[in-house]
Motif scaffolding. Structure first.
Motif, PDB file in Angstrom:
ATOM      1  N   ALA A 204       0.839  -1.200   0.000  1.00 57.81           N
ATOM      2  CA  ALA A 204       0.000   0.000   0.000  1.00 57.81           C
ATOM      3  C   ALA A 204       0.873   1.249   0.000  1.00 57.81           C
ATOM      4  O   ALA A 204       2.000   1.243   0.500  1.00 57.81           O
ATOM      5  CB  ALA A 204      -0.914   0.015   1.232  1.00 57.81           C
TER       6      ALA A 204
ATOM      7  N   ASP B 111      -5.722   3.080  -0.378  1.00 57.08           N
ATOM      8  CA  ASP B 111      -5.379   1.660  -0.549  1.00 57.08           C
ATOM      9  C   ASP B 111      -5.867   0.845   0.642  1.00 57.08           C
ATOM     10  O   ASP B 111      -6.375  -0.270   0.485  1.00 57.08           O
ATOM     11  CB  ASP B 111      -3.864   1.492  -0.685  1.00 57.08           C
ATOM     12  CG  ASP B 111      -3.331   1.888  -2.041  1.00 57.08           C
ATOM     13  OD1 ASP B 111      -4.131   2.022  -2.997  1.00 57.08           O
ATOM     14  OD2 ASP B 111      -2.096   2.057  -2.151  1.00 57.08           O
ATOM     15  N   LEU B 112      -5.707   1.378   1.838  1.00 54.33           N
ATOM     16  CA  LEU B 112      -6.133   0.650   3.040  1.00 54.33           C
ATOM     17  C   LEU B 112      -7.642   0.434   3.043  1.00 54.33           C
ATOM     18  O   LEU B 112      -8.120  -0.629   3.461  1.00 54.33           O
ATOM     19  CB  LEU B 112      -5.701   1.398   4.295  1.00 54.33           C
ATOM     20  CG  LEU B 112      -4.197   1.650   4.459  1.00 54.33           C
ATOM     21  CD1 LEU B 112      -3.930   2.331   5.798  1.00 54.33           C
ATOM     22  CD2 LEU B 112      -3.402   0.363   4.334  1.00 54.33           C
TER      23      LEU B 112
ATOM     24  N   ILE C 240      -8.208  -2.428   0.742  1.00 56.11           N
ATOM     25  CA  ILE C 240      -7.759  -3.671   1.364  1.00 56.11           C
ATOM     26  C   ILE C 240      -8.788  -4.162   2.374  1.00 56.11           C
ATOM     27  O   ILE C 240      -9.077  -5.362   2.460  1.00 56.11           O
ATOM     28  CB  ILE C 240      -6.381  -3.456   2.031  1.00 56.11           C
ATOM     29  CG1 ILE C 240      -5.315  -3.262   0.948  1.00 56.11           C
ATOM     30  CG2 ILE C 240      -6.020  -4.620   2.944  1.00 56.11           C
ATOM     31  CD1 ILE C 240      -4.009  -2.691   1.478  1.00 56.11           C
TER      32      ILE C 240
ATOM     33  N   VAL D 181       0.205  -5.104   6.289  1.00 52.30           N
ATOM     34  CA  VAL D 181       0.369  -4.034   5.305  1.00 52.30           C
ATOM     35  C   VAL D 181       1.853  -3.721   5.183  1.00 52.30           C
ATOM     36  O   VAL D 181       2.562  -3.618   6.193  1.00 52.30           O
ATOM     37  CB  VAL D 181      -0.416  -2.774   5.711  1.00 52.30           C
ATOM     38  CG1 VAL D 181      -0.080  -1.605   4.783  1.00 52.30           C
ATOM     39  CG2 VAL D 181      -1.917  -3.066   5.685  1.00 52.30           C
TER      40      VAL D 181
END
Length: 248
Positions: free
Chosen positions: A182, A187-188, A191, A205
């Motif tokens: 990431a 992005d998190l 995810i 991560v």
């Protein structure tokens, strides 16, 4: 306990003669560490297999699959299971990381190798993109799968890189950790969607970057948001320690 003494591994003649397409092996002659994930910092040996079923634009091992830039005749060799076992058991290091490319493309031929490594007292970690479900013969005691699904920001079409049936097979195995690259809080969020949809746990991560500066910058962007989600965080130790040198 693993020693540097030769280990007598009982392999069938056919298994002993099996050949794997290998990009490189390292960690015996020049020691190194596992640089990522649950075993970050552990001394490790690496068997990097050649070939991949994805074409991620941000891949840092394109010499295992990008034949527009690299010559497969120079970047890969075929090595027997016996040869690879002799190499790995020449070292007292316990952890053997089988990576790629995508190692599970060759998983049928990996079964006798993994059996031999385990019999010699090693433990095995696979670094896999999570698109191919593991054979039951590989999902055994002493083996961990570091599953790294490639999301859109890594430069891959998720229609190809996110395979629900395979991810769910890894999750069901009880032998997988899910490691996502990431670079942003967005992005998190994505995810989290994938982890919830496919019941992926534990989640790790890893900040994107192939330089110490890039990894540090991404770490500072991500750290608070990762900790708020109660996920695990890993750096890329080999980049910080060895400047991403090949074979380290």
């Amino acid at each position: 306990m693993t020693t540097s003494e030769p280990v007598d591994i009982d392999l069938a003649a056919g298994d002993a003669a099996l050949r794997l397409i290998v990009a490189e092996c390292f960690g015996v002659e020049v020691p190194t560490f596992q640089g990522e994930g649950p075993s970050c910092g552990h001394p490790a040996l690496f068997i990097r297999l050649s070939r991949c079923n994805l074409t991620c634009t941000k891949c840092d091992t394109k010499y295992t699959w990008d034949w527009s830039r690299f010559d497969p005749r120079k970047e890969s060799t075929k090595r027997t299971v016996v040869d690879l076992l002799a190499w790995a058991t020449s070292s007292p290091v316990e952890l053997v990381v089988i990576t790629g490319g995508e190692p599970l493309l060759q998983q049928t031929r990996l079964v006798p190798l993994v059996r031999g490594l385990l019999a010699a007292g090693k433990r095995v970690e696979f670094e896999t993109n999570g698109t191919l479900a593991p054979m039951p013969e590989l999902a055994v005691d002493g083996v961990l799968f570091n599953v790294s699904p490639k999301i859109t920001s890594f430069g891959m079409d998720e229609a190809k890189s996110v395979v629900p049936a395979a991810l769910e097979a890894f999750a069901a195995s009880g032998r997988a950790a899910f490691k996502f690259v990431a670079s942003s809080v967005a992005d998190l969020d994505h995810i989290a969607e994938l982890a919830n949809a496919h019941r992926l746990a534990p989640v790790w991560v890893m900040p994107e970057g192939t330089t110490a500066e890039a990894i540090t910058a991404a770490t500072r962007v991500l750290a608070d948001a990762v900790s708020a989600r109660h996920w695990h965080f890993t750096t890329r130790l080999h980049v910080l320690a060895f400047a991403d040198a090949r074979g380290r």
